[in-house]
Design an enzyme around this catalytic site. Structure first.
Site, PDB file in Angstrom:
ATOM      1  N   GLU A   1      81.469  80.281  61.837  1.00  0.00           N
ATOM      2  CA  GLU A   1      80.396  81.278  61.968  1.00  0.00           C
ATOM      3  C   GLU A   1      80.420  81.870  63.384  1.00  0.00           C
ATOM      4  O   GLU A   1      79.407  81.847  64.110  1.00  0.00           O
ATOM      5  CB  GLU A   1      79.031  80.683  61.595  1.00  0.00           C
ATOM      6  CG  GLU A   1      79.007  80.222  60.145  1.00  0.00           C
ATOM      7  CD  GLU A   1      77.636  79.942  59.552  1.00  0.00           C
ATOM      8  OE1 GLU A   1      76.652  79.821  60.308  1.00  0.00           O
ATOM      9  OE2 GLU A   1      77.543  79.867  58.305  1.00  0.00           O
TER      10      GLU A   1
ATOM     11  N   GLU B   1      81.724  77.465  52.799  1.00  0.00           N
ATOM     12  CA  GLU B   1      80.325  77.013  52.687  1.00  0.00           C
ATOM     13  C   GLU B   1      79.682  77.809  51.561  1.00  0.00           C
ATOM     14  O   GLU B   1      79.566  79.034  51.656  1.00  0.00           O
ATOM     15  CB  GLU B   1      79.555  77.216  54.000  1.00  0.00           C
ATOM     16  CG  GLU B   1      80.040  76.284  55.104  1.00  0.00           C
ATOM     17  CD  GLU B   1      79.182  76.321  56.366  1.00  0.00           C
ATOM     18  OE1 GLU B   1      77.955  76.555  56.263  1.00  0.00           O
ATOM     19  OE2 GLU B   1      79.756  76.110  57.454  1.00  0.00           O
TER      20      GLU B   1
HETATM   21  O1  AHR Z   1      75.726  73.761  56.197  1.00  0.00           O
HETATM   22  C1  AHR Z   1      74.745  73.888  57.173  1.00  0.00           C
HETATM   23  C2  AHR Z   1      75.042  74.978  58.188  1.00  0.00           C
HETATM   24  O2  AHR Z   1      75.013  76.231  57.569  1.00  0.00           O
HETATM   25  C3  AHR Z   1      76.394  74.932  58.839  1.00  0.00           C
HETATM   26  O3  AHR Z   1      76.460  74.073  59.914  1.00  0.00           O
HETATM   27  C4  AHR Z   1      76.596  76.344  59.279  1.00  0.00           C
HETATM   28  O4  AHR Z   1      77.954  76.699  59.348  1.00  0.00           O
HETATM   29  C5  AHR Z   1      75.800  77.146  58.273  1.00  0.00           C
HETATM   30  O5  AHR Z   1      74.996  78.077  58.879  1.00  0.00           O
END
Ligand code: AHR
Length: 554
Positions: A220, A355
């Site tokens: 991110e 994710e």
């Molecule tokens: O999964 C939780 C968080 O969500 C992670 O650390 C981040 O990459 C995302 O914003």
């Protein structure tokens, strides 16, 4: 049934027009008539990469400590300190890979803190220490990272479950050389470098190299990973990945991609990268997209907390809203892919959705210390079904995906507290999808009347049925989600170019709020059902269900 292409398309257009009319009739709450699922056996999309069923492990809340790591001396059954029930369950679903150590945590992590003798490893402030939802006591591992679990422990976990490691390098806080030295530590041959010697010494030492192929370069990077502009990050990515010794391992670099529909991030990164030349994309295995489904309040509020729903006590609108958000994945992939193709014309770089999953309001976590942890219901199983089927339909584009995160977190497959352990409905969807792994994804067309409902007092719709198909030898697997809370939906299944000899059905369904608890671990489990192979071939998909049909073809 075997239909010709022209007949098929004609039917598809008619069905499409019908859908348009149906979706205009928004007052309608029930769906009339059978749906139709066309399976275009001669239109192969690509191999379903087993890595689509990947996992994610971050030093966050109860994921590592208590979730995975309990310690060798724990009363909890363990293998070398790693929770045995978790290892056994992940082996059953053939966990292909695991991403580590974050997430946002990754860009504050120094891998050197997590190696060597545990007794002398430093304690550091965890990235999540100041999160507003943090309830942990002062000295808990969620606040102050003890580094008991580090690279060697993670690799041990991967070996135990049979998964490939996917490491995320710290781009925000460390330099490129630290990254090269982590690669050296993991991959250089026994005895060859200081890194190799460090790897062999200390806790869980290993003379044998770890052979880590997958390397994320930041996480991110548009946000917690450094607040970069996409053009700036493109320069950093190139610098970090320039001339990294692989020690014979084919390193696969993964760039920090866009959040949801942030198409500017994709355009900015790809256009800047292309300035250097198309070869840049040869070096970039994956573009890591993140998409969480959380806007269950239908846009009534932009508030980070209020925009989400409770994990268990949600209303019908919040159920449909969440599934609508999950189904956005399809459009996101198409649009990011289109933009990527403007610069990477041969599409050398593929998607890694590292994710994905539901993100609910806090309040249902099984341990007080479990930051960003939640219960998972049938609604979340539908998010799993819809998302995994989307990845399969884009098997030519998506080469890896990681549900966030494996245990005691957001879209988890497992919940654990001390010696208690339970499988969530998500686990069962992963188990039902096993036959898709490594099979050939086959193009499908679903014609099902959408579900009309009201989103924030505005007419809205959710997909009527969604799914995907794959072929492995003579075995055709079709997985289908029916988001409707109370209505079954019958569908005629047309197979172009084949006859079906026999079939089996496995169904996960129930009340949308149903979930498994330590006291009642089998409240949500799949059941085998009859699937009579007749002409026309059809199946009645239960309300709020994920179904797997398997057909043996002549
Ligand atoms: O999964 C939780 C968080 O969500 C992670 O650390 C981040 O990459 C995302 O914003």
């Amino acid at each position: 049934m075997n239909i010709k292409r022209r007949e098929f398309l004609g039917g598809a257009l008619a069905a499409g027009a019908g859908l348009l009319l149906a979706s205009k009739n928004l007052a309608q709450t029930s769906r009339s008539g059978a749906a139709r699922i066309e399976i275009l056996l001669d239109e192969k999309i690509g191999t379903v990469n087993p890595n689509l069923y990947g996992h994610f492990v971050e030093h966050l809340g109860g994921v590592v400590y208590d979730g995975i790591w309990v310690g060798e001396k724990s009363k909890v059954r363990n293998y070398n300190g790693i929770r045995a029930d978790l290892v056994d369950a992940l082996k059953r679903i053939k966990a292909p890979n695991a991403r580590y150590p974050g997430g946002c945590f990754a860009d504050s992590y120094n891998w050197r803190d997590g190696i060597g003798n545990r007794a002398t490893r430093p304690t550091r402030t965890n990235f999540w220490n100041n999160d507003p939802a943090m309830k942990q006591s002062a000295n808990s591992p969620g606040r102050y990272e003890p580094n008991t679990f580090g690279t060697n422990e993670f690799i041990k976990f991967c070996h135990q479950i049979g998964a490939k490691p996917y490491m995320a390098a710290n781009l925000r806080g460390l330099g490129a050389n630290d990254f090269y030295e982590w690669v050296e530590y993991c991959n250089s041959p026994a005895g060859s470098t200081t890194g190799a010697k460090m790897r062999a010494s200390g806790e869980m030492g290993s003379k044998q190299p770890f052979g880590v192929e997958y390397w994320g370069v930041g996480n991110e990077s548009w946000g917690c990973g450094g607040d970069f502009l996409p053009e700036e990050y493109a320069v950093e990515f190139r610098r970090f990945t320039s001339s990294v010794p692989g020690y014979g391992v084919p390193l696969k670099f993964i760039a920090s991609g866009a959040n949801g529909d942030d198409y500017n991030w994709t355009r900015g990164f790809f256009s800047k990268s292309a300035e250097k030349g198309g070869w840049v994309f040869d070096r970039m295995y994956g573009w890591a997209i993140h998409h969480y489904t959380w806007n269950a309040s239908g846009g009534r509020t932009n508030d980070w907390v209020e925009g989400k729903s409770d994990a268990v006590k949600f209303d019908n609108e919040q159920h449909y809203n969440l599934l609508q958000e999950a189904n956005r994945m399809d459009g996101l992939l198409r649009e990011h892919w289109r933009i990527m193709g403007e610069f990477d014309r041969q599409h050398k770089t593929k998607f890694i959705v590292d994710e994905w999953g539901s993100w609910h309001r806090s309040g249902t976590e099984v341990g007080d210390n479990y930051l960003l942890s939640q219960q998972l219901t049938i609604r979340d199983a539908l998010v799993s079904g819809i998302s995994l089927d989307t990845f399969i339909r884009h098997a030519d584009k998506v080469v890896m995906a990681n549900a966030a995160q494996v245990i005691n977190c957001l879209h988890s497959l497992f919940l654990a507290y001390e010696d208690k352990f339970v499988l969530t409905p998500n686990y069962h969807v992963f188990e039902m999808h096993l036959p898709h792994m490594g099979a050939q994804a086959i193009r499908t067309e679903f014609f099902a009347e959408p579900i009309a409902y009201s989103r924030n007092n505005q007419p809205s719709t959710v997909v009527g049925l969604a799914g995907s198909a794959s072929l492995n030898g003579k075995t055709l697997t079709l997985t289908v989600s029916n988001p409707h809370i109370s209505e079954a939906h019958e569908a005629i299944i047309n197979l172009r170019g084949a006859n079906v000899l026999s079939g089996t059905a496995r169904v996960l369904s129930g009340d949308i709020h149903a979930h498994n608890t330590f006291e009642n671990p089998n409240a949500v489990v799949p059941r085998d059902e009859r699937f009579d192979v007749k002409t026309p071939l059809k199946f009645r998909f239960a309300p709020a269900s994920v179904t797997r049909l398997q057909m043996t073809l002549a």
